[in-house]
Scaffold this motif. Structure first.
Motif, PDB file in Angstrom:
ATOM      1  N   VAL A  67       0.890  -1.085  -0.006  1.00 19.64           N
ATOM      2  CA  VAL A  67      -0.068  -0.073  -0.071  1.00 19.64           C
ATOM      3  C   VAL A  67       1.030   1.365  -0.073  1.00 19.64           C
ATOM      4  N   LEU A  68       0.779   2.221  -0.920  1.00 17.94           N
ATOM      5  CA  LEU A  68       1.611   3.434  -1.044  1.00 17.94           C
ATOM      6  C   LEU A  68       0.761   4.424  -0.748  1.00 17.94           C
ATOM      7  N   PHE A  69       1.288   5.314   0.232  1.00 11.95           N
ATOM      8  CA  PHE A  69       0.632   6.746   0.726  1.00 11.95           C
ATOM      9  C   PHE A  69       1.469   7.589  -0.123  1.00 11.95           C
ATOM     10  N   ALA A  70       0.510   8.774   0.179  1.00 10.91           N
ATOM     11  CA  ALA A  70       1.028  10.045  -0.842  1.00 10.91           C
ATOM     12  C   ALA A  70       2.208  10.742  -0.799  1.00 10.91           C
ATOM     13  N   ASN A  71       3.086  10.497   0.349  1.00 11.52           N
ATOM     14  CA  ASN A  71       4.250  10.798   0.280  1.00 11.52           C
ATOM     15  C   ASN A  71       5.332   9.912   0.347  1.00 11.52           C
ATOM     16  N   GLY A  72       4.997   8.608  -0.155  1.00 12.58           N
ATOM     17  CA  GLY A  72       5.719   7.548  -0.373  1.00 12.58           C
ATOM     18  C   GLY A  72       5.825   6.531   0.528  1.00 12.58           C
TER      19      GLY A  72
END
Length: 191
Positions: A67-72
């Motif tokens: 799972v990738l979040f917006a800030n990496g």
């Protein structure tokens, strides 16, 4: 903010820690302690998210869902989770890191990038080329990557960082940003 011994003693015996106003109420500095403590540094640049996913796929030998979040920040998943369960797990993982204490364990990778891991299955990759491009900011702001009153022990001493450590603080700064405002941008399934 930690209370001094004298301030604590004055509070215990009922002495005010400030000046009384005309109504007899004590006015003084309000505590500035924030939980969880967070760093001041919010990097002005982002790393390309496709590169982060590509590197994490490589580091996990494409055997794990991510799972990738917006800030990496990436959360590494167990197999078989639905999209909703994957999102719930990823959000809980970030919350657990953020609300416990974000102990980091940075590692040099074989491609010369740095992978920052935590006490839960989340990581941040610091892409070497991106870090070099933004080295001036990293050099100037890395100490702002420490959370309030935080002391990190390094081989150089307390809160002393070489280039590797400065980049690790960058990676962790991205995790703090994702934990404070979590936005999932991709669930990547392994092959």
């Amino acid at each position: 903010m930690r209370r001094s011994f004298l301030g604590g003693l004055m509070a215990v015996v009922g002495l005010p820690n400030g000046q009384a106003n005309e109504n007899g109420k004590t006015e003084g500095k309000k505590p500035t302690f924030q939980f969880p403590p967070i760093p001041k540094w919010r990097p002005s640049f982002v790393q390309p998210l496709p590169t982060i996913i590509e590197r994490m796929t490589y580091y996990t030998d494409d055997t794990r869902d991510l799972v990738l979040f917006a800030n990496g920040t990436c959360v590494v998943l167990n197999d078989g989770l639905s999209d909703q369960d994957a999102a719930d797990f990823a959000l809980k993982t970030l919350s657990d890191i953020f609300n416990y204490h974000p102990d980091m364990d940075p590692k040099s990778m074989d491609d010369r990038n740095i992978m920052v891991t935590y006490n839960h299955p989340a990581t941040n990759v610091v892409v070497r080329d991106i870090a070099q491009t933004h080295w001036t900011e990293i050099e100037e702001r890395h100490m702002d990557g420490l959370a309030t009153d935080e002391v990190l022990f390094t081989p150089l001493g307390q809160n002393k960082f070489n280039d590797f450590g400065k980049q690790a603080l960058l990676g962790r700064a991205y995790m703090f940003m994702d934990a404070q405002s979590p936005k999932i941008v991709e669930i990547k399934r392994h092959s």
